[in-house]
Enzyme design. Structure first.
Site, short mmCIF file in Angstrom:
data_model
loop_
_atom_site.label_atom_id
_atom_site.label_comp_id
_atom_site.label_asym_id
_atom_site.label_seq_id
_atom_site.Cartn_x
_atom_site.Cartn_y
_atom_site.Cartn_z
N GLY A 55 41.77 48.34 44.47
CA GLY A 55 40.66 47.41 42.94
C GLY A 55 40.12 46.20 43.80
N CYS A 56 40.41 45.68 45.28
CA CYS A 56 40.03 44.43 45.50
C CYS A 56 38.71 44.60 46.34
CB CYS A 56 40.95 43.86 46.18
SG CYS A 56 42.03 43.00 45.22
N THR A 57 37.62 44.14 46.29
CA THR A 57 36.48 44.12 46.97
C THR A 57 36.50 43.61 48.42
OG1 THR A 57 34.55 43.59 45.21
CG2 THR A 57 34.12 43.90 47.66
#
Length: 142
Positions: A46-48
């Site tokens: 969910g983190c770029t």
């Protein structure tokens, strides 16, 4: 650095450029993250940017200790902020913390891109999941 100290320091800065530099400096102060721990199992989804978190329980009563890292400077600073909020607490204490309220005091949501904000809260949810697993394993509920 304790979250209360981070909150106090944030108030000292007049503009967001100084606050960004402070967040980046927090990330630079993190304990070096072992290369061997940069695994897919430790990666936060969910983190770029790429973010890794590890955890361990120590002491009696058991306290949760977290370590983390990111390949992006600002995100590494956000990791440091989250570790200051959560690390060293019992799993039940972690589950009782309202991170959104604490982070709102810092004003981060208004000054991060939507992708960074989503990533920040993905880290929060990962930490909460870790704490919930530890609490469940020990038979304790929040």
């Amino acid at each position: 650095m304790a979250i209360d100290d981070i909150l106090e320091n944030f108030e000292l800065f007049d503009d967001w450029e100084d606050r960004y530099r402070f967040v980046i400096d927090l990330g630079r102060e993190l304990t070096p993250f072992p290369e061997a721990e940069r695994t897919e199992d430790n990666r936060v989804r969910g983190c770029t940017s790429r973010v890794w978190l590890t955890s361990r329980l120590e002491g009696s009563p058991r306290h949760l200790f977290l370590e983390g890292d990111s390949d992006a400077h600002i995100v590494k600073g956000l990791v440091a902020i989250l570790l200051s909020i959560y690390s060293g607490k019992t799993p039940v204490e972690v589950l009782q913390i309202d991170a959104r309220a604490i982070l709102a005091k810092l004003g981060l949501e208004a000054h991060l891109s939507p992708m960074r904000t989503n990533g920040l809260f993905s880290m929060v949810e990962r930490i909460r999941a870790i704490a919930a697993d530890y609490a469940l394993d020990s038979g304790v509920t929040a």
